[in-house]
Enzyme design. Sequence first.
Site, mmCIF file in Angstrom:
data_model
loop_
_atom_site.group_PDB
_atom_site.id
_atom_site.type_symbol
_atom_site.label_atom_id
_atom_site.label_comp_id
_atom_site.label_asym_id
_atom_site.label_seq_id
_atom_site.Cartn_x
_atom_site.Cartn_y
_atom_site.Cartn_z
ATOM 1 N N ARG A 130 13.282 6.796 0.791
ATOM 2 C CA ARG A 130 12.768 6.752 -1.005
ATOM 3 C C ARG A 130 13.663 7.725 -1.829
ATOM 4 O O ARG A 130 13.459 7.674 -3.027
ATOM 5 C CB ARG A 130 11.475 7.471 -1.085
ATOM 6 C CG ARG A 130 10.395 6.676 -0.066
ATOM 7 C CD ARG A 130 9.059 6.411 -0.581
ATOM 8 N NE ARG A 130 8.352 5.626 0.408
ATOM 9 C CZ ARG A 130 7.586 5.746 1.571
ATOM 10 N NH1 ARG A 130 7.742 7.008 1.806
ATOM 11 N NH2 ARG A 130 7.154 4.813 2.105
ATOM 12 N N ASP A 299 -7.718 7.793 6.933
ATOM 13 C CA ASP A 299 -6.268 7.665 6.657
ATOM 14 C C ASP A 299 -5.899 8.189 5.392
ATOM 15 O O ASP A 299 -5.066 7.543 5.033
ATOM 16 C CB ASP A 299 -5.843 6.361 6.908
ATOM 17 C CG ASP A 299 -4.113 6.397 7.341
ATOM 18 O OD1 ASP A 299 -3.563 7.540 7.354
ATOM 19 O OD2 ASP A 299 -3.830 5.146 7.576
#
Lengths: 531, 274
Positions: A130, A299
């Site tokens: 990223r 999650d």
Amino acid sequence: MRATKYALVLFVFAAALPALAQVPYQRVVNSDSEPANWLSYGGNYYGQRFSGLKQLTPQNVSGLKMAWAYQPVRPAGNVETSPVVVDGIMYVTEPPSTVTALDAHTGAKLWTWSPILKNVVAIGLFQTNRGVAVLDNRVYVATIDAHLVALDAKTGAVIWNTVVADNKMGYAITGPPLAIDGKVMIGTGGSEAAVRGLLDCFDAKTGKRLWRIWTVPAPGEPEAATWGGSTPAGGTTWNAAAYDPKLNLVYWGTGNPAPDWNGDERQGSNLYTCALLAIDPDAGKVKWYFQFSPHETHDWDASEPPILFDGVVKGQPRKLLGFANRNAFYYVLDRETGAFVAGMPYAKQTWAKGLDEKGQPIVLPDTGPSPEGNLVFPSITGAINWTSNSYSPLTKLFYVDAREMGSYFVKGTNTHWEMGKFPIGAGGERALSGDDAYGAIRALEATSGKMKWEFRLHSPSWVGTLATAGGLVFSGSDEGNFFALDAVTGKPLWDVYLGSSIRSNPVTFSVDGKQYVFVTAGTTYFVFGLP
Amino acid sequence: MKAIRPLCVAALGFFACVPAALSQIPRDPTPVVSKTSPADIANGKILYEATCSRCHGLDAGGSDGPSLQGAPERLGDEAMGGIIRGGIPGTGMNGFGSLSADETGQVIGYLRTLGHTADAEIAKGDPAKGKTAYESSGCAGCHIISGEGGGAGPELTRVGAMRGPSYLRTTLLTPGAILPKEGGAMERGRFTQFLFVHVVTKDGRSVNGTRVYEDSFTIELKDAAGRFHSFKKLELQKLEKLPGKSVMPSFKDTLSATQLDDLVAYLSSLKGAQ
């Protein structure tokens, strides 16, 4: 003649580029004073993704045209990069772990560096990168096989290359490092491989490790009492951080406990998973923590990049931190103490009645994963995921790309897991997608989370937002629309179809006095400007 | 041109990606063939859930990654095997070269059990008579089977492999009553297919059609004559999505019960070659 012409071309090229991109620490601290550049992942240490550039406005943005495009030779994964731009040079990453320096005027490649990768272990994450950090004359990047590498900013030559953690165990890195005064910090992914979460700090000059913080305890340590007797695992630190130079505190989010969808054997709050850690980077110690989702089973990592801002609450000026969590709540914390200031949902959620006075969720019964599948909002991928929000000090609004999507959460029967292996049969989701799901760019009052406007998207997006002093908010869609909205009203002002999913955070910069906007779509890197 | 743009993009994406994926060399060079015994499918399920479900969802309906429901039917075993073991460069799809050809075939065999509108009904009519009913009812005006017919409606060459008899019967009687949700291999979530949409432009033009493509700014429709229409959403005064309606006429009053059984049997027999 030919030789002369060539020499002239070289001269023009050399004149267009600075001798060397020097970025001392103080320059990054004061990055708001030079909006032509985008000196760190989040635009400034506060992670605001706000640019002081004003050339593009609601009045002229509809005239944007493509200035240049760059395409990596053969990118091996999703392109999710967010560039750093320094004095006419743009540093981008390519999947999985390549760094390329581009001439920001033209898109021409100046140098590129790729690690040698063999038998990479990447469990529960995409092999991508990223972005980088730039400090002094170096570019820092972390690799998918969990190394941290310092490159010479002028050539791409390796200055040092340090192993952060063992990739064979499941440690892998996709996020950007954070470079501050003489130090480079990096976290890792790997919670789905049940690694023990960590955050490392290295000497920027030598690559020597200065400290490590484990985000979950070893068995027998006091916090292990929050794990029901199981071996603590997860809590990885896989996304971007923010930094307050005056308070000298680094803010870093942690991911889910492992195993993921079945928490039977890890009874307790599972410290310090799904939390924000405020760290003293000199001491290498956690000053305070705020856990958003205790005993998490959906999650919903708390890995979103935090944004620091100063605001007024009940008449008092406060040093604040805004955090749009994957669990669909927006939180405002006092960034000095970690005290909860305000919070409310910014997207549909069906798991909590609300937040109590300390910001802890009032969890509704029967909202965890079940063997048959339990429909809960938001989905596993969350009301936001890894993308960055933005904050404008002019509008005092927090711009979030919200994902309106639910999942049938399935609780697996197998709680057995081994470090470095995906836990087979642990559960997962059946997502509501397509016409049952949508996205929106939402403007929230930063000090409270109250929504001021929204712009609906056809489907949940994976694109961050960018706010500018010219009064614009840029973002994109999963279908491939790149667009500009009015920062005050949310009215759409310009859009272009780029032909493939956008999966990056847009940034803006200026070269030769002209403002440009960057975004990627598919595997192409686009730059737009006024003709 | 704009209206057919997404289809071109999808096609280009497919052709650009698959040869590259196939150029990766899996560790086990044996060709991949779907394995569909109950034991194979059971193991395929375990392998799928451990390897693929994190991105594609437990039911392969899509999550971070695209829906895989119907993908083996569209792509075939060889291409599916190449993608599973070689990955797709330029996307989040990593290669899983550690899976053997047999294991990959088990995963594909399991995927083939998902996302069908298969049902308990067994076609009871006479396919040969159904073919006659198909021809005499004008179906070929809008549908292509094995290269013959018109393209206003969806191709039916392999409709029997994708849709069960009960679904086909319902669609013939009340088109639009059940709309499948599917995603192509290169697309993302499961959008409702064949959604009927009514739009009115700001200058008063009214168009009905089946949604072909939609994003946050545009929508593309295909009308009953098969013409594509492209609209910017901001330039519409009305955009209505009308599940339950369809550009296809009902055959409730034009076919006898026996003819309907025969037509369902004929359509069910269309399993098509790749």
